[in-house]
Design a protein around this motif. Structure first.
Motif, PDB file in Angstrom:
ATOM      1  N   ASP A  75     -13.054   0.677  -9.825  1.00 40.07           N
ATOM      2  CA  ASP A  75     -13.686   1.561 -10.799  1.00 40.07           C
ATOM      3  C   ASP A  75     -14.915   0.914 -11.435  1.00 40.07           C
ATOM      4  O   ASP A  75     -15.945   1.560 -11.615  1.00 40.07           O
ATOM      5  N   ARG A  78     -17.688   0.900  -8.828  1.00 42.29           N
ATOM      6  CA  ARG A  78     -18.290   2.213  -8.593  1.00 42.29           C
ATOM      7  C   ARG A  78     -19.272   2.600  -9.692  1.00 42.29           C
ATOM      8  O   ARG A  78     -20.279   3.238  -9.439  1.00 42.29           O
ATOM      9  N   TYR A 102     -24.338  17.483 -12.324  1.00 44.29           N
ATOM     10  CA  TYR A 102     -22.943  17.360 -11.897  1.00 44.29           C
ATOM     11  C   TYR A 102     -22.625  15.916 -11.533  1.00 44.29           C
ATOM     12  O   TYR A 102     -21.614  15.359 -11.958  1.00 44.29           O
ATOM     13  N   ARG A 103     -23.522  15.298 -10.776  1.00 42.98           N
ATOM     14  CA  ARG A 103     -23.271  13.912 -10.367  1.00 42.98           C
ATOM     15  C   ARG A 103     -23.267  12.972 -11.577  1.00 42.98           C
ATOM     16  O   ARG A 103     -22.464  12.046 -11.650  1.00 42.98           O
ATOM     17  N   ARG A 105     -22.454  13.684 -14.640  1.00 40.30           N
ATOM     18  CA  ARG A 105     -21.212  13.875 -15.390  1.00 40.30           C
ATOM     19  C   ARG A 105     -20.047  13.242 -14.656  1.00 40.30           C
ATOM     20  O   ARG A 105     -19.164  12.642 -15.258  1.00 40.30           O
ATOM     21  N   LEU A 106     -20.056  13.390 -13.323  1.00 41.03           N
ATOM     22  CA  LEU A 106     -18.980  12.819 -12.510  1.00 41.03           C
ATOM     23  C   LEU A 106     -18.967  11.300 -12.645  1.00 41.03           C
ATOM     24  O   LEU A 106     -17.922  10.665 -12.593  1.00 41.03           O
TER      25      LEU A 106
ATOM     26  N   GLN B   2     -12.944  13.335 -17.958  1.00 43.64           N
ATOM     27  CA  GLN B   2     -14.237  13.998 -17.808  1.00 43.64           C
ATOM     28  C   GLN B   2     -14.543  14.231 -16.331  1.00 43.64           C
ATOM     29  O   GLN B   2     -14.995  15.314 -15.945  1.00 43.64           O
ATOM     30  N   GLY B   3     -14.227  13.208 -15.524  1.00 46.30           N
ATOM     31  CA  GLY B   3     -14.458  13.347 -14.093  1.00 46.30           C
ATOM     32  C   GLY B   3     -13.675  14.504 -13.512  1.00 46.30           C
ATOM     33  O   GLY B   3     -14.211  15.319 -12.753  1.00 46.30           O
ATOM     34  N   THR B   6     -15.138  17.835 -14.619  1.00 46.80           N
ATOM     35  CA  THR B   6     -16.396  18.074 -13.910  1.00 46.80           C
ATOM     36  C   THR B   6     -16.122  18.573 -12.494  1.00 46.80           C
ATOM     37  O   THR B   6     -16.766  19.497 -12.004  1.00 46.80           O
ATOM     38  N   LEU B   7     -15.126  17.949 -11.852  1.00 53.38           N
ATOM     39  CA  LEU B   7     -14.789  18.359 -10.491  1.00 53.38           C
ATOM     40  C   LEU B   7     -14.249  19.784 -10.449  1.00 53.38           C
ATOM     41  O   LEU B   7     -14.621  20.574  -9.575  1.00 53.38           O
ATOM     42  N   ARG B   9     -14.859  22.177 -12.521  1.00 54.94           N
ATOM     43  CA  ARG B   9     -15.984  23.095 -12.732  1.00 54.94           C
ATOM     44  C   ARG B   9     -16.797  23.271 -11.471  1.00 54.94           C
ATOM     45  O   ARG B   9     -17.228  24.371 -11.125  1.00 54.94           O
ATOM     46  N   ARG B  10     -17.004  22.182 -10.785  1.00 57.97           N
ATOM     47  CA  ARG B  10     -17.768  22.235  -9.540  1.00 57.97           C
ATOM     48  C   ARG B  10     -17.031  23.096  -8.502  1.00 57.97           C
ATOM     49  O   ARG B  10     -17.649  23.880  -7.783  1.00 57.97           O
ATOM     50  N   LEU B  90     -18.533  11.794  -2.840  1.00 55.36           N
ATOM     51  CA  LEU B  90     -17.470  12.159  -3.784  1.00 55.36           C
ATOM     52  C   LEU B  90     -16.510  10.996  -3.988  1.00 55.36           C
ATOM     53  O   LEU B  90     -16.168  10.635  -5.106  1.00 55.36           O
ATOM     54  N   VAL B  95     -14.148   8.299  -9.585  1.00 48.19           N
ATOM     55  CA  VAL B  95     -12.984   9.160  -9.798  1.00 48.19           C
ATOM     56  C   VAL B  95     -11.912   8.742  -8.793  1.00 48.19           C
ATOM     57  O   VAL B  95     -12.225   8.257  -7.716  1.00 48.19           O
TER      58      VAL B  95
END
Lengths: 320, 250
Positions: A75, A78, A102-103, A105-106, B2-3, B6-7, B9-10, B90, B95
């Protein structure tokens, strides 16, 4: 913090079902370097990058990014890596800004941070004018920049790019390259390619990989010098033969020369200077002083292409 | 967290960004409308003592929707990511595999719930024109809703699993359709296997999805059905997680 090493890879082995992709791979990358991973297809470049980006683990060995282990502290790793895989995969049904948001936030940025960062990377990658376009409708060059922007959006310490310029036209390649170069100030970059001039132009260090091992590890210039220590100088000079040969025979700065008649009254002159000497200016000066015509003056440079063939062995090249 | 959000929602956004999402919505709307018209005209001819919800599940429209829509809803979840290559971006984001599988499942489930919303409109229409007669017990509506949701969990998890097995959406849809259809057809097996005695018949009786759904529609919440469907869902999600993790030991 730690020892200034961004990537430490030691004895890395990766076995796939039927073959071994990495054989005890060992290398390090310091902070702030732009390192090019060079090798033909199947040399293990992508496997190395996938391990470093925590997509898959190695069979054995150690890999650390910014001091964190890629297996046990995935983690942390990453969060510090911006990775653009081969062929730059993107969602074609999303709009540029939407995707980057989106990325972001991810990758754990807050709503506020992500807004600021998305604007910043869109600026940096000149994407602002396409921010509302569907990614699927963009040209390949723009898509590539969207991929880069994604890799950059969380401001990672290390950026890993797998073949960032593949399939682009020369103009787009130039844009992407200068973008990569501009990253050097704040980020460490590891990029892979099998296009040799690319490494020459963008990287501060080259790792040549073949069959899962590092064959050469040096700066592009050192590799050049290593391959071609003398740096042969070529010139075409129009002058009287006797005077020319006299001059060359008496010249102390050169270790050897060749003089053959060329086109018209020109002579083709090949000079082998003594190590560490650049004699090109002197050649020009001498010709000028004697009123001789000089129409070519160059130093033969081995391209990385030659180095690559020499290091990886031309025999294997024939298998392709 | 949060991850994960977000996923999710996507995922939901993905349905509405794509053509398939709207096609599914339109087809389901048509089928619900048809079934509604059929029930209403039947009731016009001959009143029934059964609750409307139960009548509805005696028609096969619901099953048609479930069997056809769920493969189409779930086929994209992993297969599309693998096909585009975005699976790699991804899985290298910070995540966990678990979050990704969970988000794919929840996203599909939410879309599934959305496509069944027109049913509520049907209920409102009946209520408006039919007055406050027996059919509108809230408990009954709730248990019917629960039945639809549980079957949704099962079929979505099955579809997500099928999608994780392949990089082709078509193959994914075929696999999950085959799974879904077999499970449904087993409902009839228990009826035809009257000759068999003992365990086999009993087992077939337990996995009779059709009976389960009818019970829910009649207002009966059978814990056996709840446990069966939830545990099958959990199993498929677990298997999906294993498949997603399999890149690590391949």
């Amino acid at each position: 913090m730690h020892n200034g090493l961004m990537i430490e890879v030691a004895d890395l082995v990766k076995d796939y079902a039927s073959y071994r992709a990495l054989h005890n791979l060992t290398f390090t990358v310091r902070r702030g370097e732009i390192v090019g991973l060079l090798g033909r297809n199947g040399a293990g470049k992508s496997s190395t990058m996938r391990i470093l980006s925590c997509f898959m683990p190695a069979t054995s060995g150690q890999a650390r990014v910014a001091g964190y282990d890629v297996f046990s502290q995935a983690d942390e790793v990453r969060r510090r890596i911006g990775y653009m895989p081969e062929n730059n995969p993107l969602y074609h049904d999303m709009r540029v800004r939407e995707y980057l948001k989106y990325r972001a936030r991810l990758k754990g940025l807050s709503r506020r941070q992500s807004r600021g960062r998305v604007d910043a990377v869109m600026e940096q990658c000149s994407l602002t004018e396409v921010s509302r376009k569907l990614i699927g409708h963009l040209s390949k060059g723009y898509k590539q920049r969207v991929g880069l922007a994604d890799a950059l959006v969380h401001d990672p310490e290390l950026i890993i790019l797998d073949e960032p310029t593949i399939g682009l036209d020369p103009n787009q390649i130039r844009i992407v390259r200068s973008l990569i170069k501009s990253l050097a100030e704040q980020h460490t970059v590891l990029l892979s390619t099998h296009i040799l001039p690319e490494v020459e132009m963008t990287c501060t260090r080259v790792l040549i990989m073949e069959q899962g091992q590092i064959l050469a590890d040096d700066t592009p210039e050192n590799l050049q010098n290593h391959m071609n220590p003398e740096g042969q100088v070529r010139a075409e000079i129009a002058g009287p033969y006797e005077q020319l040969s006299q001059w060359l025979a008496d010249w102390p700065s050169i270790a050897g020369y060749e003089l053959v008649p060329g086109e018209g009254e020109y002579f083709l002159v090949s000079l082998t200077p003594k190590p560490g000497m650049d004699i090109r200016a002197e050649v020009f000066g001498y010709c000028q002083a004697n009123g001789w015509m000089l129409r070519e003056l160059s130093r033969a440079r081995f391209s990385l292409e030659d180095i690559f063939v020499q290091v990886t062995g031309p025999k294997r090249e024939e298998e392709y | 967290m949060q991850g994960f959000l977000t996923l999710v929602r996507r995922e939901i956004g993905g349905y509405f960004n794509s053509f398939t999402g709207y096609v599914v919505l339109a087809v389901v709307l048509l089928l619900i409308g048809l079934s509604f018209a059929e029930i209403v005209s039947a009731l016009n001819g001959q009143p029934s003592s059964l609750p409307v919800t139960q009548l509805y599940y005696q028609t096969y429209y619901f099953w048609l929707i479930l069997l056809l829509a769920s493969p189409v809803i779930t086929m994209r979840s992993f297969a599309l990511e693998k096909d585009l290559g975005t699976f790699e971006t991804l899985m290298t984001a910070p995540v966990s595999d678990r979050q990704v599988v969970g988000a794919k499942f929840i996203g599909a489930l939410i879309f599934y719930v959305i496509i069944f919303q027109p049913l509520l409109i049907c209920v409102l229409v009946l209520r408006y024109f039919g007055g406050a007669q027996g059919a509108f017990d809230y408990g009954l509506l709730a248990s019917t809703g629960l039945g639809i949701l549980l079957l949704g969990c099962l079929y979505m998890s099955m579809g997500v699993f099928a999608s994780s097995l392949t990089r082709s959406q078509v193959t994914a849809a075929m696999i999950s359709f085959a799974f879904g259809l077999s499970l449904f057809v087993l409902s009839f097996a228990s009826a035809t296997q009257t000759g068999e005695t003992g365990t086999i018949r009993e087992m077939l009786g337990v996995i009779n999805l059709r009976d389960h759904m009818e019970a829910f529609a009649a207002g009966i919440i059978d814990t056996r059905a709840v446990i069966l469907q939830l545990s099958l869902t959990a199993m498929f999600l677990f298997l999906t997680l294993r498949v997603v993790e399999s890149r690590r030991w391949k």
